[in-house]
Design an enzyme around this catalytic site. Sequence first.
Site, PDB file in Angstrom:
ATOM      1  N   GLN A 120      -6.275 -17.169  -2.285  1.00  0.00           N
ATOM      2  CA  GLN A 120      -6.474 -16.233  -3.404  1.00  0.00           C
ATOM      3  C   GLN A 120      -7.702 -16.719  -4.035  1.00  0.00           C
ATOM      4  O   GLN A 120      -8.479 -15.905  -4.418  1.00  0.00           O
ATOM      5  CB  GLN A 120      -5.153 -16.194  -4.509  1.00  0.00           C
ATOM      6  N   ASP A 129      -9.253  -0.301  -7.196  1.00  0.00           N
ATOM      7  CA  ASP A 129      -8.654  -0.614  -6.183  1.00  0.00           C
ATOM      8  C   ASP A 129      -8.143  -2.253  -6.236  1.00  0.00           C
ATOM      9  O   ASP A 129      -6.835  -2.609  -5.638  1.00  0.00           O
ATOM     10  CB  ASP A 129      -9.416  -0.446  -4.877  1.00  0.00           C
ATOM     11  N   HIS A 182       0.895  -1.231  -0.159  1.00  0.00           N
ATOM     12  CA  HIS A 182       0.057   0.009  -0.002  1.00  0.00           C
ATOM     13  C   HIS A 182       0.978   1.137  -0.032  1.00  0.00           C
ATOM     14  O   HIS A 182       0.878   2.151   0.944  1.00  0.00           O
ATOM     15  CB  HIS A 182      -0.929   0.112   1.418  1.00  0.00           C
ATOM     16  N   HIS A 234       1.023   1.467  -5.788  1.00  0.00           N
ATOM     17  CA  HIS A 234      -0.431   0.751  -5.760  1.00  0.00           C
ATOM     18  C   HIS A 234      -1.387   1.915  -6.078  1.00  0.00           C
ATOM     19  O   HIS A 234      -2.437   1.757  -6.787  1.00  0.00           O
ATOM     20  CB  HIS A 234      -0.573   0.428  -4.333  1.00  0.00           C
ATOM     21  N   HIS A 244      -6.367   7.217  -2.205  1.00  0.00           N
ATOM     22  CA  HIS A 244      -7.075   6.718  -1.261  1.00  0.00           C
ATOM     23  C   HIS A 244      -6.424   5.671  -0.092  1.00  0.00           C
ATOM     24  O   HIS A 244      -6.921   5.307   0.694  1.00  0.00           O
ATOM     25  CB  HIS A 244      -8.032   5.525  -2.274  1.00  0.00           C
ATOM     26  N   ASP A 245      -5.038   5.556  -0.196  1.00  0.00           N
ATOM     27  CA  ASP A 245      -4.362   4.775   0.800  1.00  0.00           C
ATOM     28  C   ASP A 245      -3.138   5.836   1.294  1.00  0.00           C
ATOM     29  O   ASP A 245      -2.211   5.320   1.977  1.00  0.00           O
ATOM     30  CB  ASP A 245      -3.551   3.802   0.285  1.00  0.00           C
TER      31      ASP A 245
END
Length: 875
Positions: free
Chosen positions: A817, A764, A613, A617, A653-654
């Site tokens: 995953q 995202d 993050h 990203h 956003h992060d």
Amino acid sequence: MERAGPSFGQQRQQQQPQQQKQQQRDQDSVEAWLDDHWDFTFSYFVRKATREMVNAWFAERVHTIPVCKEGIRGHTESCSCPLQQSPRADNSAPGTPTRKISASEFDRPLRPIVVKDSEGTVSFLSDSEKKEQMPLTPPRFDHDEGDQCSRLLELVKDISSHLDVTALCHKIFLHIHGLISADRYSLFLVCEDSSNDKFLISRLFDVAEGSTLEEVSNNCIRLEWNKGIVGHVAALGEPLNIKDAYEDPRFNAEVDQITGYKTQSILCMPIKNHREEVVGVAQAINKKSGNGGTFTEKDEKDFAAYLAFCGIVLHNAQLYETSLLENKRNQVLLDLASLIFEEQQSLEVILKKIAATIISFMQVQKCTIFIVDEDCSDSFSSVFHMECEELEKSSDTLTREHDANKINYMYAQYVKNTMEPLNIPDVSKDKRFPWTTENTGNVNQQCIRSLLCTPIKNGKKNKVIGVCQLVNKMEENTGKVKPFNRNDEQFLEAFVIFCGLGIQNTQMYEAVERAMAKQMVTLEVLSYHASAAEEETRELQSLAAAVVPSAQTLKITDFSFSDFELSDLETALCTIRMFTDLNLVQNFQMKHEVLCRWILSVKKNYRKNVAYHNWRHAFNTAQCMFAALKAGKIQNKLTDLEILALLIAALSHDLDHRGVNNSYIQRSEHPLAQLYCHSIMEHHHFDQCLMILNSPGNQILSGLSIEEYKTTLKIIKQAILATDLALYIKRRGEFFELIRKNQFNLEDPHQKELFLAMLMTACDLSAITKPWPIQQRIAELVATEFFDQGDRERKELNIEPTDLMNREKKNKIPSMQVGFIDAICLQLYEALTHVSEDCFPLLDGCRKNRQKWQALAEQQEKMLINGESGQAKRN
């Protein structure tokens, strides 16, 4: 029978889509070549452009800004600070107030609550001028029995319409004179001092036939309780009829000696109220005629009958005076409350107003307010002193240096320690304070005679925050010093409640102002360090001014885009190209220098020690958003403001991600967890986004109107909060249901907001849609960050991490995953493809990666089974 081949028309119809696709590819190639060769493009436009082309170019770039009531420009200062812009949430839940007056009582024609004085100042205190009353009718002195009844009726009428005690009692005495024919009459009223000790004060003295009201009411004589004839009658409540005053040991001849008058016979009677309490004493002196100059039983009866009227008069007048006093007190307290809550910025200013109000209303010589030192309870942090002579002055400073040494702190210290009021009628005679002997014999204006000192407490009543000290109560007419009474104590006790509120509110306001000033300095320092370096900004600006490769050259319109081969500076150039190709720079008048600095500042505020993050990203999320808008054909479904907000949100956003999720923040009791009840990190990311947007040199939204600015911030906040998977899981059912029922409508504002939230989540999570080599590499970064959090949970929180965060469960990554794709991703990309078929590459990439992870999971499971069976054979 052979099947006939396609006709010429059919062949032509099949060739047309292929020709159109080839033509579109040729146009894209030409446009990309022109973007990469800007010098030629500029030269060609200058040489070949027609007037129509130039006009069309201008028309395409005109950005219409709606006119709003607040104004078009200049909002960046007023709206720039998120602390100033966010409205305070009203969390108060007031209970139902106690009804103290009925609704019908409001309909009564009472005087206005708020009035204006002669100077036009709004006040609760009404004009003190009394309404004009009808004059008293003069008494008649007829002696027949029938006329006595008419005189009584006349007296009752006067009593019912007048409240002047002195005038009414004077008239009563004149009526009495017509019956008992005494030479002199006097009226004494019962009073109390500050110690609740009773004494008598003459209201009328030596009323005689022909005397005027002014003559008999000027002389004021004080008599001690239970001393002399009058004092004895007042104390016992019984009448006395004395034939010879000088033969009675209770008689005090001092008055005769002073006036030269010879007292012989005395008729002295108490005046009582309805509770049989003595409120006054009436005295008739020296019977004029009949019975040897002594008062008869009939005189006593007549005197008592008329004194009953005096009792009614005194009772009514006392009730009226008490109501007036209480009304005035309440009005003064209301004015004080208004004054206190009107001024909360300066403690010195509000204390000056409080002191001036106290001096003016209570007629005192000096008022001193001591403020207790919070750090040292045994001392005062500040002292505010005012004297009556200063009321007319406009000085802003209360305590003067040459007066500070003359203020006596001992009384205030005593009151602060005892938390009880202190009332001293004469400080020179008080044995509790030996230091007051220094005032004995001092007759100048600095001398302390009477003193009233009251503690000022906080709202909880258990802590003294100050002391109010009043010195020398003054006679209104003579200016002489007199003691403070019980009424003064009660009024000051109520007064200091408001003082305490005012002091507390002002101190809290000053503390908040200091905290806000510190916060502003901290934000200024933070903004400076959060902003990109000027050298880096100039480097990016110069590169962007020279040439920014086209989107096709940079491949940022491809859903399979990878940033691994790009440098940080190249990612910044790609971001500039996104803003340019989405027409955001032109439509919102962004300066290239500001845009470059903002992009670099956003990059700087991502932590480099976080494995996944981080800036890369955020950049990849923004690239997927750009590809969805361009290649996915979503751009034409959104407004310019929505596109601007989505791109800013994707990049931000992060911001300041710490490499841990919301669950860890809560369990570790991080301070961030105290700020928000949900979506903790997402709220923090938005706050960081606001901080950068409002930092000097980073205000890329300065070209927006106020309404556009508010709308953009709202969309940015909603988009960033939408990246919380907990909110996504909560809201996705509604979106999927609308798609399933074919009821999705982008014209509906709520559905539009829901779609933007789903689009943010899709971008995202877009790493799950990348080509397999890229997906594997990103999965390793995600696992590294998750395992780091798991290690911290073991070490710092002493808990066992989940499989997702557990380094020891690394072999379960493929199966986890697959579970993540099935539970979170697949249905989202399927729904997004229903909205826009051109977003199919996202769904296709997700499906292919699921197959890869499924194969790895099965392989891992086989290896595990084989390993267990081999181990069993060896055993």
